[in-house]
Design an enzyme around this catalytic site. Structure first.
Site, PDB file in Angstrom:
ATOM      1  N   SER A 135       0.867  -1.182   0.000  1.00 25.44           N
ATOM      2  CA  SER A 135       0.000   0.000   0.000  1.00 25.44           C
ATOM      3  C   SER A 135       0.898   1.224   0.000  1.00 25.44           C
ATOM      4  O   SER A 135       2.104   1.127   0.272  1.00 25.44           O
ATOM      5  CB  SER A 135      -0.880  -0.019   1.262  1.00 25.44           C
ATOM      6  OG  SER A 135      -1.448   1.248   1.531  1.00 25.44           O
ATOM      7  N   TYR A 149      -2.043  -1.029  10.347  1.00 29.40           N
ATOM      8  CA  TYR A 149      -2.031  -1.261   8.899  1.00 29.40           C
ATOM      9  C   TYR A 149      -0.715  -0.784   8.296  1.00 29.40           C
ATOM     10  O   TYR A 149      -0.089  -1.481   7.484  1.00 29.40           O
ATOM     11  CB  TYR A 149      -3.224  -0.531   8.286  1.00 29.40           C
ATOM     12  CG  TYR A 149      -3.410  -0.714   6.802  1.00 29.40           C
ATOM     13  CD1 TYR A 149      -4.079  -1.826   6.303  1.00 29.40           C
ATOM     14  CD2 TYR A 149      -2.956   0.246   5.894  1.00 29.40           C
ATOM     15  CE1 TYR A 149      -4.277  -1.987   4.943  1.00 29.40           C
ATOM     16  CE2 TYR A 149      -3.146   0.095   4.532  1.00 29.40           C
ATOM     17  CZ  TYR A 149      -3.808  -1.018   4.057  1.00 29.40           C
ATOM     18  OH  TYR A 149      -3.992  -1.175   2.708  1.00 29.40           O
TER      19      TYR A 149
END
Length: 275
Positions: free
Chosen positions: A154, A167
Site C-alpha cells: 500500500s 495497517y
C-alpha cells in the site's frame, strides 16, 4: 494477448476487489488461476466481508476469459490450510509460476487507543498471512525453475498514515519481507516485488467507516462527498484508482517483460507518495 500463456497463478483475496481483477486480467492473458479467499468476516474489521458467491463470480469471470480456475475458501492465518490449498491447486493445474499475495484487511483506530486484538489481527492477516502464502508457494516456484511473487502492500508501506498504525506497520513489514525474499529466492530465478496502491475503489474503502474518517464533519458521507475529500491524497486529480489499474501493474511484474525486475516497490498511487 497471451503474455501469461501456459502460466499458473495463485492469488489470495481473489473473491473480489484487486484479487478478482488480478485473476480476470491474468486469465485474459492466458493464465490459469488458483483462487483463495476467506469468504467471511474477520474480527475487528467493519468492512463488509467477501462471500462464497463472490468467489463463485470470480470463477465465472475467469472461465469466461478462457482460463481454468480452482477455488478454495481459505484463511491466510491458517498455515495448514494455506499449504494444503496451494498443494491441491498445483496438483490440479500442473504447476505454479506466479504468486499474488493480495488478501488483506483494514480498520481504523488511533495507535494509543488501539486494542491488542486489533493490532494482532492486522499483523496476522496483512503481514504473517503474506509470509505464509510465500512460504507455501515458494517450493513450487523453485520446482518450476523460477517465477514471480507479487506482494500487495500500500502507499502505507511507503509513508505514514493517520489512524492506521497497525495497517501501516504491516504494510511496511511486507516491504521488508519482499526485499528479504528477493535476495533469498534470486538464485532460483524467482523475482519478488511489491505493489503499492493508493485508495482503490473496492469495499475496503467504500464503506461508512472509511468515508467518515475522510469527512468527520458529516453524519452520513455520500460517495460523491467521499470522492471530493479523497482527491486530496493524490497528485493526479482523482479520488481513487480502479482494481484493474493494480492488476495491470501486477500483470507486468508477472510477465517476461519484467524478467529482470526484482526487489522493487512499485507505486500505483496517482502520485500520492510524492505529495
Amino acid at each position: 494477448m497471451g503474455r501469461l500463456q501456459g502460466k499458473v497463478a495463485l492469488i489470495t483475496g481473489a473473491a473480489r476487489g484487486i484479487g478478482r481483477a488480478q485473476a480476470v486480467r491474468f486469465a485474459q492473458e492466458g493464465a490459469d488461476v488458483i483462487a483463495l479467499d476467506i469468504c467471511g468476516a474477520v474480527d475487528t474489521v467493519r468492512t463488509p466481508p467477501s462471500t462464497p458467491a463472490d468467489l463463485d463470480e470470480t470463477a465465472r469471470l475467469v472461465s469466461e476469459a478462457g482460463g481454468r480456475i480452482v477455488t478454495e475458501i481459505v484463511d491466510v492465518r491458517d498455515t495448514e490450510a494455506v499449504q494444503a490449498a496451494t498443494d491441491r491447486g498445483v496438483d490440479d493445474l500442473g504447476g505454479l509460476d506466479i504468486v499474488c499475495a493480495t488478501a488483506g484487511i483494514t480498520s481504523r483506530e488511533s495507535a494509543v487507543d488501539m486494542s491488542e486484538i486489533a493490532w494482532q489481527t492486522m499483523l496476522d492477516v496483512n503481514l504473517t498471512g503474506v509470509f505464509r502464502t510465500c512460504r507455501a508457494t515458494a517450493p513450487h516456484l523453485v520446482e518450476r525453475g523460477g517465477g514471480s511473487m507479487i506482494l500487495i502492500s500500500s502507499i502505507a508501506g511507503l509513508r505514514g498514515l493517520v489512524g492506521v498504525a497497525h495497517y501501516t506497520s504491516a504494510k511496511h513489514g511486507v516491504v521488508g519481507l519482499m526485499r528479504a525474499l528477493a535476495n533469498e529466492l534470486a538464485p532460483h530465478n524467482i523475482r519478488v516485488n511489491s505493489v503499492h496502491p493508493t485508495n482503490v475503489d473496492t469495499p475496503m474503502i467504500q464503506n461508512d467507516s472509511v468515508r467518515a474518517a475522510f469527512r468527520p464533519d458529516l453524519d452520513h458521507v455520500s460517495r460523491e462527498e467521499f470522492a471530493e475529500a479523497a482527491c486530496s491524497m493524490n497528485m493526479l486529480p482523482i479520488p481513487w484508482i480502479d482494481p484493474v489499474d493494480v492488476a495491470n501493474a501486477c500483470l507486468f511484474l508477472a510477465s517476461d517483460e519484467a524478467r529482470y525486475i526484482t526487489a522493487v516497490t512499485l507505486p500505483v498511487d496517482a502520485g500520492s507518495t510524492q505529495r
